[in-house]
Design an enzyme around this catalytic site. Structure first.
Site, short mmCIF file in Angstrom:
data_model
loop_
_atom_site.label_atom_id
_atom_site.label_comp_id
_atom_site.label_asym_id
_atom_site.label_seq_id
_atom_site.Cartn_x
_atom_site.Cartn_y
_atom_site.Cartn_z
N GLU A 98 0.65 -1.43 0.04
CA GLU A 98 0.20 0.33 -0.19
C GLU A 98 0.72 1.29 -0.20
O GLU A 98 0.40 2.51 -1.10
CB GLU A 98 -0.92 -0.32 0.93
CG GLU A 98 -2.30 -0.83 1.01
CD GLU A 98 -1.36 -2.19 1.59
OE1 GLU A 98 -2.41 -3.32 1.83
OE2 GLU A 98 -0.07 -2.29 2.01
N HIS A 167 -10.43 -6.41 9.66
CA HIS A 167 -11.07 -6.29 8.01
C HIS A 167 -12.44 -5.67 8.07
O HIS A 167 -13.23 -6.08 7.51
CB HIS A 167 -10.72 -7.43 7.18
CG HIS A 167 -9.96 -8.00 7.09
ND1 HIS A 167 -8.84 -8.30 8.20
CD2 HIS A 167 -9.18 -7.93 6.03
CE1 HIS A 167 -7.55 -8.67 7.48
NE2 HIS A 167 -7.47 -8.80 5.96
#
Length: 370
Positions: A98, A167
């Protein structure tokens, strides 16, 4: 990462989640104001893809990059079908870094391109926060306006499908708290398309946060409300304009994302008890439509703020402070409904316990009315 949704689907199937989609009274699909679509309804994921494809056809500088966005089509179908039309040069899978690919997106935007960069889960923002907050959000200011960063950072938020603490977070407030970025949160397919058009065309960085449960995935059924009539032609939904989903005079319920539909379900139940709740979908947090919220609170005198983000230091407290600072005398009662300040549990019963449902919203409205 590409195997995560498949594993989730198997787990949900074993638990019987796919057999009975979420259905909440009062959340039926309705055509949105201004829609010219006739008999054409889309899921949120299809509406997003339709807008992205239109922007890519119109401007060769628009491209998409992220983990599993090309061959896989995005694990939440956020880019499904784009690869076939635009190829790997403009729909690019990236390594699991990322920091690297969001930084590359910032550089591409400053060089004149219009990247749409997907951060697969909002929970993963930590490893790339320097690129997001100290680069994407600040570089126009730090350069004295010499560069702009016309970049859209899309990211999935929310729980309700048992993917545990890393998540399942929503984190609207985290991004809205940091100046320099616009933050949008669609709750319907109509808004998803219009807000995406607006986001891609904006010369400032936009964080586009979509709730997994609203996307219309086969392995994670959505409530009925997100699937709406969507015009085939291009249109925009302006930033900073909330949508009054339901008018009422007894209490104001302000919310966004998944909880728009839970609030509408609660409002229908409350109507049978003689309580008339007004439901406001913020649609964007930055800019925030303060006027619509304050006008409604001035009418009802009672405010309930509903959020899937954590309770402390977040959207709920900010909106209550806004109402109190603007006209404390008009405010008779307030309640906030939010996630408790704990990691999101993995176990299905525990996650259902901490994530506010329509009954929790209804209980808060009853509290302020009584």
């Amino acid at each position: 990462m590409a195997t995560e949704p498949e594993a989730d689907a198997e787990a949900d199937a074993e638990a019987g989640a796919e057999a009975e989609p979420e259905t909440e009274p009062g959340a039926e699909s309705q055509p949105e104001p201004g829609s010219t679509a006739t008999g054409r309804e889309l899921t949120m994921s299809r509406a997003m893809v339709e807008a992205v494809a239109a922007e890519m056809r119109a401007d060769e500088e628009v491209f998409v990059m992220g983990e599993d966005v090309a061959d896989y089509g995005g694990i939440f179908d956020s880019t499904e079908g784009l690869l076939e039309e635009f190829g790997h040069d403009r729909i690019m899978d990236v390594p699991i870094s990322e920091t690297g690919f969001i930084g590359a997106g910032v550089g591409a935007a400053q060089a004149g391109m219009r990247p749409i960069v997907e951060l697969m889960f909002a929970d993963f923002f930590g490893v790339a926060m320097d690129q997001i907050y100290n680069g994407m959000a600040k570089n126009t200011y730090m350069s004295g306006g010499a560069v702009s960063v016309p970049m859209v950072l899309t990211t999935a938020v929310g729980g309700t499908y048992n993917d545990a603490a890393q998540h399942s977070q929503t984190l609207y407030g985290t991004f809205a708290h940091l100046p320099g970025m616009k933050v949008v949160v669609p709750s319907t397919a109509y808004d998803a398309k219009g807000l995406m058009h607006t986001a891609v065309r904006d010369d400032d960085p936009v964080v586009y946060m979509f709730h997994k449960r609203l996307m219309g995935l086969g392995w994670m059924p959505a409530p009925p409300g997100p699937k709406t009539a969507v015009p085939e032609e291009e249109y925009t939904v302006p930033f900073g304009e909330a949508d009054v989903k339901r008018e009422g005079g007894d209490a104001t319920v302000v919310t966004l994302g998944l909880h728009v539909h839970r609030a509408l379900a609660a409002a229908e139940d409350l109507a049978e008890e003689g309580i008339d709740a007004e439901v406001i979908d913020l649609r964007t947090l930055v800019p925030l439509d303060e006027e619509t919220v304050l006008e409604s609170v001035g009418k009802t005198g009672r405010l309930v703020v509903v959020d899937e983000d954590y309770r402390s230091f977040g959207v709920t407290g900010e909106l209550i402070a806004l109402a109190a600072e603007s006209n404390l005398d008009a405010l008779d009662a307030v309640e906030r409904v939010a996630m408790p300040d704990v990691p999101v549990p993995y176990a299905r019963p525990l996650e259902e316990e901490v994530n506010p449902d329509s009954e929790a919203v209804a209980a808060a409205v009853r509290s302020v009315v009584e």
